[in-house]
Design a protein around this motif. Structure first.
Motif, PDB file in Angstrom:
ATOM      1  N   MET A 161       0.832  -1.204   0.000  1.00  0.00           N
ATOM      2  CA  MET A 161       0.000   0.000   0.000  1.00  0.00           C
ATOM      3  C   MET A 161       0.864   1.249   0.000  1.00  0.00           C
ATOM      4  SD  MET A 161      -3.366  -0.140   2.419  1.00  0.00           S
ATOM      5  CE  MET A 161      -3.585   1.637   2.390  1.00  0.00           C
ATOM      6  N   PRO A 162       0.432   2.281  -0.740  1.00  0.00           N
ATOM      7  CA  PRO A 162       1.242   3.500  -0.710  1.00  0.00           C
ATOM      8  C   PRO A 162       1.097   4.209   0.638  1.00  0.00           C
ATOM      9  CG  PRO A 162      -0.751   3.841  -2.014  1.00  0.00           C
ATOM     10  CD  PRO A 162      -0.758   2.410  -1.591  1.00  0.00           C
ATOM     11  N   VAL A 163       2.119   4.935   0.993  1.00  0.00           N
ATOM     12  CA  VAL A 163       2.082   5.727   2.212  1.00  0.00           C
ATOM     13  C   VAL A 163       1.069   6.853   2.038  1.00  0.00           C
ATOM     14  CG1 VAL A 163       3.445   7.322   3.636  1.00  0.00           C
ATOM     15  CG2 VAL A 163       4.484   5.215   2.760  1.00  0.00           C
ATOM     16  N   LYS A 164       0.240   7.079   3.045  1.00  0.00           N
ATOM     17  CA  LYS A 164      -0.612   8.266   3.026  1.00  0.00           C
ATOM     18  C   LYS A 164       0.252   9.443   3.431  1.00  0.00           C
ATOM     19  CE  LYS A 164      -5.046   6.139   3.969  1.00  0.00           C
ATOM     20  NZ  LYS A 164      -5.968   5.744   5.044  1.00  0.00           N
ATOM     21  N   ALA A 165       0.412  10.397   2.516  1.00  0.00           N
ATOM     22  CA  ALA A 165       1.369  11.465   2.782  1.00  0.00           C
ATOM     23  C   ALA A 165       0.749  12.809   2.420  1.00  0.00           C
ATOM     24  CB  ALA A 165       2.645  11.241   1.975  1.00  0.00           C
ATOM     25  N   ILE A 166       1.342  13.873   2.947  1.00  0.00           N
ATOM     26  CA  ILE A 166       0.810  15.198   2.631  1.00  0.00           C
ATOM     27  C   ILE A 166       1.287  15.672   1.260  1.00  0.00           C
ATOM     28  CG2 ILE A 166       0.320  16.077   4.947  1.00  0.00           C
ATOM     29  CD1 ILE A 166       3.078  17.265   5.040  1.00  0.00           C
ATOM     30  N   TYR A 184       4.842  10.134  -3.029  1.00  0.00           N
ATOM     31  CA  TYR A 184       5.801   9.908  -1.954  1.00  0.00           C
ATOM     32  C   TYR A 184       6.646   8.697  -2.320  1.00  0.00           C
ATOM     33  CZ  TYR A 184       7.445   9.028   2.842  1.00  0.00           C
ATOM     34  OH  TYR A 184       8.205   8.810   3.968  1.00  0.00           O
ATOM     35  N   PHE A 217      11.015   7.479  -2.779  1.00  0.00           N
ATOM     36  CA  PHE A 217      12.421   7.849  -2.673  1.00  0.00           C
ATOM     37  C   PHE A 217      13.279   6.665  -3.113  1.00  0.00           C
ATOM     38  CE2 PHE A 217       9.997  10.112   0.451  1.00  0.00           C
ATOM     39  CZ  PHE A 217      10.460  11.417   0.342  1.00  0.00           C
ATOM     40  N   GLU A 218      14.483   6.974  -3.541  1.00  0.00           N
ATOM     41  CA  GLU A 218      15.420   5.879  -3.807  1.00  0.00           C
ATOM     42  C   GLU A 218      15.822   5.252  -2.470  1.00  0.00           C
ATOM     43  OE1 GLU A 218      19.797   6.220  -5.194  1.00  0.00           O
ATOM     44  OE2 GLU A 218      18.602   5.555  -6.922  1.00  0.00           O
ATOM     45  N   PRO A 219      15.835   3.934  -2.402  1.00  0.00           N
ATOM     46  CA  PRO A 219      16.237   3.294  -1.143  1.00  0.00           C
ATOM     47  C   PRO A 219      17.645   3.735  -0.729  1.00  0.00           C
ATOM     48  CG  PRO A 219      15.278   1.693  -2.642  1.00  0.00           C
ATOM     49  CD  PRO A 219      15.421   2.972  -3.423  1.00  0.00           C
ATOM     50  N   LYS A 220      17.862   3.835   0.560  1.00  0.00           N
ATOM     51  CA  LYS A 220      19.138   4.309   1.073  1.00  0.00           C
ATOM     52  C   LYS A 220      20.277   3.316   0.848  1.00  0.00           C
ATOM     53  CE  LYS A 220      19.664   7.749   4.591  1.00  0.00           C
ATOM     54  NZ  LYS A 220      18.797   8.685   3.865  1.00  0.00           N
ATOM     55  N   ASP A 221      19.932   2.046   0.697  1.00  0.00           N
ATOM     56  CA  ASP A 221      20.977   1.027   0.707  1.00  0.00           C
ATOM     57  C   ASP A 221      21.105   0.277  -0.608  1.00  0.00           C
ATOM     58  OD1 ASP A 221      21.649   1.644   3.299  1.00  0.00           O
ATOM     59  OD2 ASP A 221      20.122   0.317   4.132  1.00  0.00           O
ATOM     60  N   VAL A 222      20.857   0.962  -1.733  1.00  0.00           N
ATOM     61  CA  VAL A 222      21.045   0.271  -3.017  1.00  0.00           C
ATOM     62  C   VAL A 222      22.518  -0.038  -3.219  1.00  0.00           C
ATOM     63  CG1 VAL A 222      18.975   1.150  -4.146  1.00  0.00           C
ATOM     64  CG2 VAL A 222      21.075   2.509  -4.186  1.00  0.00           C
TER      65      VAL A 222
END
Lengths: 91, 120, 511
Positions: B1-6, B10, B12-17
């Motif tokens: 499910m997508p994040v409910k965001a303002i 929403y 982002f590229e994962p931090k640990d690719v």
């Protein structure tokens, strides 16, 4: 299984001792359990602290909101007015 | 499910690719029934490193101080890769063995059950 | 003639609702921009009522009194060299854990409640959030003041705020709160006020403070109980807000239940640190983690969720797992810090013989079978001068960020591994609870700042352990490692032997 457990935990200090005594007087089924620096009073369904009883014990006017100074924790729904501070289950 | 965001989209590229690890990929290694090593351990390793080098050069530095370690019969070790049983080719690279970025390599050493048989 | 005294209810209405106003020329949706996006539907904010009916004037009065009491005791503690009256210097490590791990969260709570007090459209919760925001600021300040006394005599306290953003294990509490603070206002309040404060915080403060009392640490007892006296109000806010959401609209139920599931699990994982403190870091123990979990969660949590059943709320998902592993997690955690305390600003040690016996007695099904042999082996190694430190870095759970140290409840000799693949990337978890949280909002957790991966990416001061310790501001050989070899212990032994006058006690330093 019905579990209606409630509790009030108070610091073990001079003024709280009167509150604890008042609870014991007004809630004969509550059980008082001592821990280091703290007293936990367990009950079934409802525990109440009555202003009148505390006032009798300490010999001065007492506002149930003063309990905030000594409370450590509670479990249950709070029901508070000028005369009573109570925790209870609503089911 | 997508994040409910303002905000919309929403994402982002994962931090640990993998490209963030300077040519290495993260490989996790766990030794079943030897929880004296509190968790599986993580290594940044070159994908072209032979699996045999992982066994001979990396794993001893991680687990060699365990009293069971000298007793390991390496040809009897049962391996798992990302949860599935697997038989590594010691000559081939990690990559050729299917070890991907953030893969988990688990080893089970039959007959060795940790300190005093406690799984430690 | 004195005016007739107002009833508590009237006074509460005058001092909260009557102070609010209607918006005539601005769109309320623009004023409260975050009120809708989470999907929570509120029909009538006036239905909100604070059961404590505490108004700002009474708030200042009682809080002022609490502060006066607190600082009187802190002064007395310092003037009497209270640090010498604790049971043992090992105990101080529990306070280091508290200052580095918990106090910065109090500050985050201060910020969080200030933010949501601005965002929630109802005046009742606005006032309650304002009070709580002030409470939390008071908590962090009193904790820093109190603990600063220990900083004069023991190592590891000196840079707690810097460490909170950097040290590997502190990413566990930090990411917990950042997760809540980066959610919407309703999720934040469900996370912090209900799931954490109401359901779980008793397990943080009550054992910590009873433990402090039992171990002669009057200073911590005092700030702890002073903070805790606010907690009953916070817990009540949590319970009321959950009931309010459920009463306002039936569509809110699944959203609230999912938040309860998520934040119960996140909070429970965070409390692993408390379990370890109770079972290992108190020289005189109050109760075991297992007993505390039974008393505060199984008994009280059971009653609470029975009470909420009429709204359709059930027990938090995976609560059975917490019961199944209650004999395991505190030992797994202490073993973890034993593995890695060369990279933590406090000391670890092997429990003494009578302490191991206590653990065997409290954990008859698990301790002797799975953990005691490990400690006896480590103790033997230590005696031979080969104190065990794990030379590698651990694999972490992407959600809770705790190293993957939790055993399978069905076979405690095996690590519990869970994983998901999202957009071709692999992610690992310690439990079904943490995996579920990720799977529901992967876009959020793919951004997890996992300390081990950050070290490997070169973002933590360098590639070697000394580089990373420098970056942490951790003084190797002073703040970290085995207790037996620590300057803290050497100082303590000297002080207790009475070699120096109390008035001339040196500052914390290498022995």
């Amino acid at each position: 299984m019905s579990n209606n457990h409630v509790y009030i935990a108070l610091q073990n200090n001079e003024e709280a001792r009167a509150i604890i005594e008042a609870i014991e007087r007004d809630n004969p089924n509550a059980s008082v359990n001592h821990f280091p620096a703290m007293v936990k009073i367990d009950g079934d369904g409802r525990i109440e602290v009555r202003r009148k009883t505390v006032e009798e014990l300490i010999g001065r006017d007492w506002d149930p909101q003063e309990i905030h100074l000594h409370l450590v924790s509670i479990s249950g729904n709070v029901d508070e007015d000028e005369d009573v501070f109570a925790v209870q289950r609503n089911n | 499910m997508p994040v409910k965001a303002i905000r919309e989209n929403y994402a982002f590229e994962p931090k640990d690719v993998e490209k963030n690890f300077h040519g290495n990929r993260i490989v996790y290694v766990g030794w079943d029934h030897h929880l004296m090593f509190c968790a599986p351990v993580a290594f940044p390793l070159p994908p072209d490193m032979p699996f045999g080098a992982l066994v001979e050069q990396v794993i001893p530095g991680a687990f060699g101080m365990h009293p069971d370690f000298p007793q390991i019969q390496w040809n009897a070790v049962q391996w798992r890769l990302d949860g599935e049983p697997f038989t590594p080719d010691m000559q081939k690279s990690l990559d050729a063995n299917g070890v991907r970025h953030k893969s988990v390599v688990r080893m089970f050493t039959p007959g060795l059950n940790g300190i005093g048989g406690s799984g430690s | 003639m004195a005016a007739k005294r107002m009833s508590l209810r009237d006074k509460y209405n005058r001092m909260t609702r009557d102070l609010a106003w209607d918006f005539s020329y601005q769109d309320p949706k623009k004023i409260f921009e975050q009120a809708d996006f989470e999907g929570i539907k509120i029909e009538d904010w006036d239905k909100w009522e604070d059961p404590f009916r505490l108004t700002m004037d009474a708030y200042w009065k009682y809080q002022g009194e609490k502060e006066r009491k607190l600082y009187a005791i802190i002064d007395a503690f310092a003037q009497n060299n209270g640090q010498l009256n604790i049971t043992d210097a090992r105990y101080v490590n529990a306070i280091k854990l508290f200052l580095t791990g918990v106090s910065p969260l109090e500050y985050m709570a201060h910020r969080g409640f200030a933010m949501i007090g601005r965002q929630l459209p109802g005046v009742g919760p606005q006032v309650a959030c304002q009070m709580q925001s002030l409470d939390e600021l008071r908590h962090v300040q009193t904790q820093i003041h109190t603990i600063s006394h220990y900083n004069k005599y023991f190592n590891g306290f000196q840079d707690f705020r810097h460490m909170h953003d950097r040290v590997w294990y502190l990413s566990v509490p930090k990411s917990f709160f950042d997760d809540a603070a980066s959610a919407g206002p309703f999720e934040f309040i469900t996370a912090i006020s209900f799931s954490f404060e109401y359901v779980l915080t008793n397990l943080l403060f009550m054992p910590f403070m009873s433990g402090a009392a039992y171990n002669g640490d009057m200073a911590t007892v005092t700030f702890g109980f002073s903070a805790q006296s606010d907690e009953a109000r916070h817990m009540t806010l949590g319970l009321e807000v959950v009931k309010f959401m459920l009463e306002q609209h039936p569509d809110n139920l699944p959203i609230v239940q999912r938040w309860i599931d998520k934040w119960f699990w996140r909070g429970y994982r965070l409390l692993t640190l408390v379990g370890m403190m109770m079972d290992y870091m108190l020289p005189k123990r109050v109760m075991s983690w297992k007993e505390a979990w039974e008393m505060y969660f199984e008994q009280n949590g059971g009653a609470l969720f029975n009470d909420l059943a009429r709204y359709g709320i059930r027990m938090p998902k995976y609560w059975e797992q917490t019961v199944a592993e209650k004999g395991l997690i505190s030992h797994a955690a202490w073993g973890t810090f034993y593995n890695y305390c060369h990279a933590a600003p406090f000391h670890t040690w092997i429990p003494e013989k009578d302490e191991l016996d206590w653990l065997s007695e409290k954990y008859p099904d698990t301790f002797d079978k799975f953990f005691r042999p490990r400690y006896e082996h480590w103790a033997e190694q230590e005696k031979q001068g080969k104190r065990f430190y794990n030379p590698s870095l651990p694999m972490l759970c992407t959600t809770c960020q705790i190293p993957m140290v939790f055993p399978e409840a069905s076979d405690p000799t095996l690590t519990s591994y869970r994983s998901s693949v999202h957009n071709g990337e692999r992610y690992h978890f310690c439990s079904d609870g943490c995996k579920d949280i990720f799977d529901h909002e992967p876009e959020k957790y793919v951004q997890s700042w996992l300390p081990v991966h950050q070290i490997f990416q070169g973002n933590c001061g360098g590639a070697t352990v000394p580089d990373v310790l420098d970056w942490y501001h951790l003084r190797d050989g002073i703040d970290n490692r085995e207790y037996l070899a620590s300057p803290d212990r050497a100082n303590w032994e000297r002080w207790k032997a009475g070699e120096e006058e109390a008035a001339e006690l040196p500052k914390a330093a290498a022995g």
